[in-house]
Design an enzyme around this catalytic site. Structure first.
Site, PDB file in Angstrom:
ATOM      1  N   PHE A  94     -14.231  -0.274  -4.324  1.00  0.00           N
ATOM      2  CA  PHE A  94     -14.269   0.808  -5.311  1.00  0.00           C
ATOM      3  C   PHE A  94     -15.652   0.954  -5.940  1.00  0.00           C
ATOM      4  O   PHE A  94     -15.916   1.920  -6.656  1.00  0.00           O
ATOM      5  CB  PHE A  94     -13.218   0.564  -6.401  1.00  0.00           C
ATOM      6  N   THR A  95     -16.547  -0.012  -5.691  1.00  0.00           N
ATOM      7  CA  THR A  95     -17.933   0.059  -6.164  1.00  0.00           C
ATOM      8  C   THR A  95     -18.850  -0.041  -4.953  1.00  0.00           C
ATOM      9  O   THR A  95     -19.269  -1.134  -4.566  1.00  0.00           O
ATOM     10  CB  THR A  95     -18.247  -1.085  -7.152  1.00  0.00           C
ATOM     11  N   TYR A 147       0.853  -1.185   0.000  1.00  0.00           N
ATOM     12  CA  TYR A 147       0.000   0.000   0.000  1.00  0.00           C
ATOM     13  C   TYR A 147       0.893   1.241   0.000  1.00  0.00           C
ATOM     14  O   TYR A 147       1.617   1.505   0.962  1.00  0.00           O
ATOM     15  CB  TYR A 147      -0.898   0.034   1.238  1.00  0.00           C
TER      16      TYR A 147
END
Length: 299
Positions: free
Chosen positions: A220-221, A66
């Site tokens: 992300f959705t 990350y």
């Protein structure tokens, strides 16, 4: 074995010889857009991490991929020296490329390098928990994990890893890992809309193994559903709060790691996960996951 000994929603769960809060914190969102580069607000990122620990959270999920590296360095800056009660879980098996992709990196030499990078960036001599990430950006993929997982077992035997888990895996790969060495958790994508692991969760619960859903709110959705919104409206809560509460009530071995870069949103997540859902509400929410999955839940 697992007792509710915390005021946070869901109580606590035993990860091997460690007891962690079922409500944890996922650090992915502390990095920049698409998990690349530094956060827009460096001090704000440190504040979220400190707020999480002050709230009683004892389970933080991260990865040296990350940022890359930056999220681990933020955790170290904010919290080192770490409280004795804090468990930090990381994962290996992928690197980052210049375009923000996640190319696999599972050769023994790759994994050894990633373990030492995590040790260095977190500032520890032993990693509390390492998840072996399999599959790819599309999800779990069939195939043996024996060589990759076996490398982590060797590193555990060398004293660099305390506990092992697997991530982005099929049920068959979970069973294969268990045949090689004990695991304390499975980390897969799971939420109200994405319910492919229902049977696996129940089996793991019977074995005393934690299940840690990533993208508990859709990732992300974000989750969208008329049914979810309807339940939330009746309870005077946000849809995301209801989705988190449903996960905690779904099974006692589910550990939550919702991420945020905002202290206000962190507090909202904690409060929301503590909602009590009636049997009627839970049954209505269950029906969402029985609909065809297509990336977002239906209207």
């Amino acid at each position: 074995m697992n007792a509710s000994s915390t005021s946070l929603p869901g109580g606590a769960w035993a990860l091997g010889d460690s007891t962690v809060t079922r409500f944890g914190y996922g650090a992915m969102q502390l990095a920049g857009p698409w998990v690349m580069g530094p956060p827009a607000d460096h001090d704000g990122a440190l504040a979220v991490l400190r707020e999480a620990v002050e709230a009683g959270i004892t389970h933080i999920d991260t990865s040296d991929a990350y940022g890359p590296r930056l999220t681990n360095e933020l955790i170290r800056e904010a919290l080192h020296p770490y409280p004795g009660s804090l468990s930090i879980a990381t994962k290996v098996g992928a690197n980052r490329d210049a375009q923000g992709g996640w190319p696999t990196a599972r050769r023994p030499e790759d994994l050894r390098k990633q373990i030492h990078e995590n040790l260095q960036s977190l500032g520890v001599e032993v990693l509390d928990l390492v998840n072996m990430r399999m599959g790819d950006a599309e999800g779990p993929q069939p195939g043996s994990l024996a060589e990759a997982f076996g490398t982590l077992v060797e590193l555990q035997q060398e004293g660099l890893i305390r506990h092992l888990g697997v991530s982005n895996v099929t049920a068959e790969q979970v069973a294969e890992a268990q045949s090689i060495a004990p695991i304390v958790c499975v980390q897969n994508m799971y939420n109200l809309a994405h319910r492919y692991d229902d049977n696996l969760i129940d089996r793991l619960a019977a074995d005393g193994i934690a299940y840690v859903p990533f993208f508990p709110l859709g990732g992300f959705t974000p989750l969208q559903s008329v049914l979810l919104s309807g339940v939330a409206d009746r309870l005077g809560a946000t849809p995301m709060s209801v989705a988190l509460a449903w996960l905690l009530q779904r099974s006692p071995n589910i550990l939550l790691i919702p991420g945020t870069s905002s202290t206000a949103h962190l507090r909202e997540n904690i409060a929301g996960a503590g909602l009590s859902l009636s049997d009627e509400n839970a049954a209505e929410l269950d029906s969402i996951g029985r609909r065809p999955a297509n990336g977002s839940v239906g209207n």
